[in-house]
Design an enzyme around this catalytic site. Structure first.
Site, mmCIF file in Angstrom:
data_model
loop_
_atom_site.group_PDB
_atom_site.id
_atom_site.type_symbol
_atom_site.label_atom_id
_atom_site.label_comp_id
_atom_site.label_asym_id
_atom_site.label_seq_id
_atom_site.Cartn_x
_atom_site.Cartn_y
_atom_site.Cartn_z
ATOM 1 N N ASP A 98 0.272 -1.036 -0.550
ATOM 2 C CA ASP A 98 0.005 0.283 -0.204
ATOM 3 C C ASP A 98 1.287 1.330 0.069
ATOM 4 O OD1 ASP A 98 -1.869 1.464 0.158
ATOM 5 O OD2 ASP A 98 -3.175 1.017 1.610
ATOM 6 N N HIS A 237 -7.573 7.911 6.321
ATOM 7 C CA HIS A 237 -6.224 6.641 7.064
ATOM 8 C C HIS A 237 -6.244 5.980 5.475
ATOM 9 C CE1 HIS A 237 -4.562 3.217 8.525
ATOM 10 N NE2 HIS A 237 -3.515 3.529 7.753
ATOM 11 N N SER A 387 -6.231 9.303 19.412
ATOM 12 C CA SER A 387 -5.070 9.571 18.280
ATOM 13 C C SER A 387 -4.023 11.001 18.846
ATOM 14 C CB SER A 387 -5.431 9.291 16.603
ATOM 15 O OG SER A 387 -6.271 8.648 16.987
ATOM 16 N N HIS A 406 3.909 4.843 13.488
ATOM 17 C CA HIS A 406 2.441 5.522 12.843
ATOM 18 C C HIS A 406 1.246 5.161 13.118
ATOM 19 C CE1 HIS A 406 2.268 1.413 12.225
ATOM 20 N NE2 HIS A 406 1.353 1.656 10.701
ATOM 21 N N LYS A 482 -15.224 2.725 8.958
ATOM 22 C CA LYS A 482 -15.041 1.710 9.094
ATOM 23 C C LYS A 482 -14.943 0.303 7.503
ATOM 24 C CE LYS A 482 -11.898 -0.508 11.178
ATOM 25 N NZ LYS A 482 -10.028 -0.590 10.967
#
Lengths: 483, 136
Positions: A98, A237, A387, A406, A482
């Site tokens: 990715d 993300h 986060s 990350h 998601k």
């Protein structure tokens, strides 16, 4: 098998495996971790994979391993390695399938209090506007010519085509465009996969998350970023979708022959590589740059849709429903950079596999408003946890080639997560704690359960203690979409 | 040979399958079925089609990766799954397959890629065994 006694402790949260550990190591491996994290890392093959990565030709200084490390393929996830130009190698497996998977953060002037009655609608609007899920088609179907332009221009293409604002592009790593991208080095198959998928989230651990800016640690930086305590923010993300996956697969296959041609001996075939100045190495770097630009454009198109979703759910209900870009950062990438090694400036290709840039203050490429502060580092949590927004430091340049962690990092396999967590039950638990969930697949949700990850707060504490980043703000999830 | 044709093995971040087969043909068929099960692919009853696939690679491991990648590509681009395989492998480097396709009802998990990580087809009692790590 690697044991704790194979390391020497060189700092409170820094451990080194010297090159004497294994004959084929070219540089030491340095792991940022507290005791618990080091033990976690030793419970799977992560450190062995870092030792394998340390055998690549042309490496300089050391291989760094971030505290969110976990077992991957070839490189560990959380691995950073720099190879010198011109003849050090580039390894597609050290960057990942990715390509330019990354995180984008947007800030708002919407208070969590104002948003609260509308969060269900906002979550539904984001889910409806931002295509997600397995094999999901994107919102933009590109012609061959348009895809060629996306490859070359990245975020600039989205600006020209009405999906971006100038400040979005400016506040993206490298301005959202890696130079040297040439689509003639990309296979027809990758181009076919790329055309229908721009503007899609995908599946797996990719997500869109509405967050509360819960706590500010660095008021000056938070002000520059537009992050206000008590307001809501948005994280996205995702990466380069099937386009990047195919490019990596194509080159991992092609370079199987290249390593024989260049007489490179490797402990794992996934580490295949080619010298940066070889035709194969140059072609891969150029194709990788196409995928990187595609990923920047992909996240930007998703921002365009997220803004629409905010408008649909919040217009007329809150005073200002706009979203302002904070930053966009890559965490699977190979970058040509200049670093100081043993007192000398050298040009290197920094492989960051599950690690971000964390450059310190003064880096000319940073947007003007961040230049005196350092580069924003975005560390997403794990659905039910916090986060973090951090800033890169001067020390990170020598400690980790200007790199940081990350994310939280997995500790539990997907198989075990599915065995121990039920997706529908997890959804109920998260919703009971005030987190709205929209997901395509309940088993997929279970695989990404917060308990499958390390404690992200501890991971961040380690990078701060190590001196490679400093805290700016903590975010808490309010709604998660998601794929 | 004893044991299941394939089983999921622990992997922290991605997914891995240990696959067995009496010979390369059976190993490749079992790998394909295992990968589709890992992806949670559900086929729909409906019109089926036949497809011929021909692949070449430098060794048996590369041929296995090429085979599984080919199937992933067709699954993503044409939204079909595979219900029957008739497969021949020659000299460890050349594959000819006739596969039967069916429309896909659902896919639960995205498989990004088939990796070469620690990939080695090993001779074991009664046949061959390989562990394939998938990027998911």
């Amino acid at each position: 098998m690697i044991r704790k006694q194979d390391f020497r402790q060189i700092g409170p949260v820094l451990w080194e495996i010297p090159t004497t550990f294994r004959e084929d190591m070219r540089v030491p491996v340095r792991v940022f971790a507290d005791d618990r994290m080091l033990e976690d890392a030793l419970s799977d093959r992560s450190i062995l994979q870092a030792v394998n990565a340390s055998t690549l030709p042309g490496l300089v200084s050391h291989v760094s391993v971030m505290p969110d490390v976990h077992q991957g393929y070839g490189f560990p996830i959380g691995g950073v390695a720099a190879t010198r130009l011109p003849d050090g190698v580039i390894s597609p497996g050290g960057i990942g399938y990715d390509i330019n998977c990354g995180v984008r953060l947007l800030a708002s002037n919407i208070s969590a209090e104002e948003a609260e009655p509308h969060l269900e609608n906002l979550a539904s609007a984001l889910y409806a506007n931002c295509p997600s899920g397995v094999g999901g088609k994107g919102s933009v179907r590109l012609s061959a010519k348009q895809l060629d332009q996306v490859c070359r221009l990245g975020s600039e293409w989205t600006l020209k085509n009405g999906y971006a604002r100038p400040e979005d592009v400016q506040r993206t790593e490298e301005g959202g465009r890696i130079m040297g991208a040439d689509p003639s080095h990309v296979s027809q198959r990758a181009l076919q996969r790329g055309r229908p998928q721009l503007g899609s989230l995908g599946a797996g651990n990719h997500f869109i998350e509405v967050d509360l800016v819960d706590q500010i640690f660095h008021p000056e930086a938070a002000r520059a970023m537009g992050l206000n305590e008590g307001s809501i923010a948005l994280q996205i993300h995702c990466g380069s979708r099937g386009f990047g996956h195919q490019i990596c697969s194509d080159y991992v296959r092609e370079l199987q022959a290249a390593v024989q041609r260049y007489k490179i001996h490797l402990p794992d075939r996934e580490l295949v590589c080619a010298p940066l100045n070889s035709p194969e190495g140059e072609r891969y770097l150029s194709a990788m740059s196409c995928a990187a630009n595609y990923a920047f454009a992909n996240r930007q198109v998703l921002v365009h849709h997220a803004r629409k979703a905010f408008e649909q759910a919040l217009a007329g209900k809150v005073r200002d429903w706009d979203l302002h870009q904070v930053y966009d950062i890559a965490h699977n990438m190979g970058k040509i950079e200049e670093h100081t090694v043993d007192g000398k400036k050298v040009r290197v290709c920094v492989h960051r596999k599950g690690a971000t840039r964390a450059f310190g203050p003064g880096f000319p490429e940073l947007p003007e408003e961040y230049r005196s502060l350092g580069q924003p580092v975005l560390v997403p949590g794990s659905m039910g946890t916090s986060s973090w927004v951090l800033l890169g430091t001067e020390e990170s340049m020598s400690l980790s080639f200007g790199s940081s962690c990350h994310g939280a990092g997995r500790v539990m396999s997907r198989k075990k997560a599915k065995r121990t967590v039920r997706g529908d039950q997890l959804r109920e638990e998260l919703e009971a704690s005030g987190i709205r969930i929209r997901a395509h697949s309940m088993p997929g949700l279970a695989e990404e359960a917060p308990q499958a990850y390390k404690d992200v707060d501890s991971v961040v504490d380690v990078v701060v203690q190590a001196g490679i980043a400093q805290k700016v703000a903590r975010l808490l999830p309010l709604a998660v979409i998601k794929g | 040979m004893e044991g299941r044709d394939f089983e999921e093995v622990e992997h922290t971040a991605d997914s891995a399958l240990r696959i067995r087969g009496a010979n390369l043909e059976q190993l490749f068929c079992n790998a394909a079925v295992g990968m589709m099960q890992l992806a949670g692919i559900e086929s729909l009853a409906g019109p089926t089609r036949k497809r011929r696939i021909e692949l070449q690679a430098s060794d048996s491991e590369s041929l296995l990766v090429a085979w599984l990648e080919e199937l992933l590509y067709v699954i993503e681009m044409e939204e079909v799954s595979f219900t029957k395989f008739d497969l021949t492998v020659e000299d460890n480097t050349s594959l000819t397959a006739k596969v039967q396709e069916a429309p896909i009802g659902n896919i639960k998990r995205h498989i990004k890629a088939v990796t070469y990580h620690d990939l080695k087809i090993a001779q074991v009692e009664g046949g061959l065994e390989v562990t394939v790590v998938f990027d998911v």
